[in-house]
Design a protein around this motif. Structure first.
Motif, short mmCIF file in Angstrom:
data_model
loop_
_atom_site.label_atom_id
_atom_site.label_comp_id
_atom_site.label_asym_id
_atom_site.label_seq_id
_atom_site.Cartn_x
_atom_site.Cartn_y
_atom_site.Cartn_z
N THR A 52 2.52 6.62 -6.90
CA THR A 52 1.44 7.39 -7.51
C THR A 52 1.68 8.87 -7.28
O THR A 52 1.55 9.69 -8.21
CB THR A 52 0.08 6.98 -6.90
N LEU A 53 2.05 9.23 -6.05
CA LEU A 53 2.31 10.63 -5.72
C LEU A 53 3.50 11.18 -6.51
O LEU A 53 3.45 12.29 -7.04
CB LEU A 53 2.56 10.76 -4.22
N LEU B 270 0.83 -1.21 0.00
CA LEU B 270 0.00 0.00 0.00
C LEU B 270 0.86 1.26 0.00
O LEU B 270 0.57 2.23 -0.72
CB LEU B 270 -0.92 0.00 1.22
N VAL B 271 1.92 1.25 0.81
CA VAL B 271 2.82 2.41 0.88
C VAL B 271 3.48 2.65 -0.47
O VAL B 271 3.58 3.80 -0.93
CB VAL B 271 3.90 2.20 1.97
N THR C 236 -4.57 10.88 -5.59
CA THR C 236 -3.63 10.00 -4.88
C THR C 236 -4.32 9.33 -3.69
O THR C 236 -4.16 8.12 -3.47
CB THR C 236 -2.42 10.81 -4.38
N VAL C 237 -5.08 10.12 -2.94
CA VAL C 237 -5.82 9.58 -1.79
C VAL C 237 -6.85 8.56 -2.27
O VAL C 237 -7.00 7.48 -1.69
CB VAL C 237 -6.51 10.71 -0.99
N ILE D 47 2.32 1.80 -3.43
CA ILE D 47 1.31 2.30 -4.36
C ILE D 47 1.14 3.81 -4.20
O ILE D 47 1.18 4.56 -5.18
CB ILE D 47 -0.04 1.58 -4.13
N ILE D 48 0.95 4.25 -2.97
CA ILE D 48 0.73 5.68 -2.70
C ILE D 48 1.98 6.50 -3.05
O ILE D 48 1.88 7.56 -3.66
CB ILE D 48 0.33 5.89 -1.23
N GLY E 144 -5.15 5.40 -3.29
CA GLY E 144 -4.68 4.72 -2.08
C GLY E 144 -5.80 3.95 -1.40
O GLY E 144 -5.61 2.80 -0.97
N ILE E 145 -6.99 4.56 -1.31
CA ILE E 145 -8.14 3.90 -0.69
C ILE E 145 -8.63 2.74 -1.56
O ILE E 145 -8.91 1.65 -1.07
CB ILE E 145 -9.28 4.92 -0.44
N SER F 189 -6.95 0.95 -3.59
CA SER F 189 -5.99 -0.15 -3.64
C SER F 189 -6.20 -1.18 -2.53
O SER F 189 -5.73 -2.31 -2.63
CB SER F 189 -4.56 0.39 -3.57
N ALA G 137 -1.90 -4.60 -8.00
CA ALA G 137 -1.13 -3.64 -7.19
C ALA G 137 0.35 -3.69 -7.59
O ALA G 137 1.00 -2.65 -7.71
CB ALA G 137 -1.29 -3.95 -5.71
#
Length: 308
Positions: free
Chosen positions: A244-245, A237-238, A273-274, A240-241, A277-278, A280, A288
């Motif tokens: 993406t950012l 998850l980290v 981005t948020v 991905i965020i 993140g959600i 994902s 992912a």
């Protein structure tokens, strides 16, 4: 122009991606594979190999368009099957991609690695387009002062004749700086259907979502993985965020112009981005991994192109 193209892409995607069907039980409720958190699809492209999963499909076989006996083993799947779902979307995108993931997976010994390698290969193929897009962004930045002056010139003019002159002068600026608004979003135009094709291929090929990559079960959603005590999914998850950012920041770095527009775009990118993140939390780990590797490659690629 770019907005119109993206609207057309969205319409095409909505039209084409409506072919995935969720498996339902006798009470018309969605069948969820509790081990992974997936909503199982009824129009899978090949037979499950996992006994537990196979039993679930046998139990709900009446809800499937094709019987399990009509489906090949995933390792024997072909690009075209007579007894299968051969619509335009499946035939052109989903099945060839699924076949490629399976065969590369057999070669390297892991379907997770296969998904990432194919994602990288696609980005390498698209590199000339990406370079052209980066060049277009640079040209747009050079042209921005003239475009701003043009906006001020016609700020209070709304009559048809003024609007026509404004369009002509804008076109002249684009020609002067060799700007093609369409080419700047070609990569996005191609990547969107590919992303959905990857998602469908992963959800519709049991051999892929039954497989593992390191600590990640490819069909398991990060939410289910964390709930089951596998906290390695937090790393996913980290990543991905983070990528993406960084990818969005690369886009912001090439922007110039009206401060209000830049500010609005900045907030929009943060929101996206948020949102990603959600979202994902509910995506299979395989998609992912694809998202992380493609965005990481994009960030590195843009840094190299900017230096050049």
């Amino acid at each position: 122009m770019k907005k119109k193209i993206l609207i057309v892409v969205a319409i095409i995607l909505v039209t084409l991606t409506g072919c995935t069907k969720t498996l339902t039980d006798d009470k018309n409720k969605r069948v969820v594979y509790e081990k992974t958190g997936q909503n199982l699809t009824s129009n899978i492209l090949c037979r499950p190999e996992n006994e537990e999963l196979l039993d679930i499909y046998k139990k709900n076989e009446k809800q499937m368009e094709l019987k399990l006996d009509d489906l090949p083993k995933c390792e024997n799947m072909k690009v075209y099957e007579k007894k299968s779902y051969n619509g335009l979307w499946v035939g052109l995108f989903v099945r060839p991609l699924a076949w490629l993931i399976i065969n590369v997976g057999k070669l390297v010994g892991n379907y997770g690695i296969s998904v990432m390698l194919i994602g990288l290969a696609i980005r390498l193929i698209l590199m000339p387009m990406s370079a052209k897009t980066a060049k277009q962004q640079g040209n747009m930045k050079k042209a921005q002062p003239e475009i701003e002056r043009l906006e001020k010139k016609y700020a209070n003019k709304t009559d048809q004749e003024s609007m026509m002159r404004k369009s002509q002068e804008t076109l002249a600026i684009y020609q002067k700086y060799n700007i093609n608004p369409i080419s700047s979003c070609l990569v996005s135009f191609i990547q969107l259907p590919l992303f959905f094709a990857f998602l469908e291929a992963i959800n519709r090929v049991p051999a892929i979502f039954e497989n593992y990559f390191w600590k990640f079960q490819l069909g398991t959603t990060p939410l289910v993985g964390i709930q089951n005590g596998n906290y390695y999914y937090i790393i996913l998850l980290v990543l991905i965020i983070l990528f993406t950012l960084l990818s969005f920041k690369q886009s912001m770095g090439s922007m110039s112009g009206n401060p209000e527009q830049v500010k609005t775009t900045k907030y929009m990118l943060i929101f996206m981005t948020v949102f990603i993140g959600i979202a994902s939390f509910q995506l299979p780990s395989a998609i992912a991994l694809y998202w992380v590797i493609v965005n990481a490659f994009t960030v590195i690629q843009m840094l190299v192109l900017k230096r050049k």
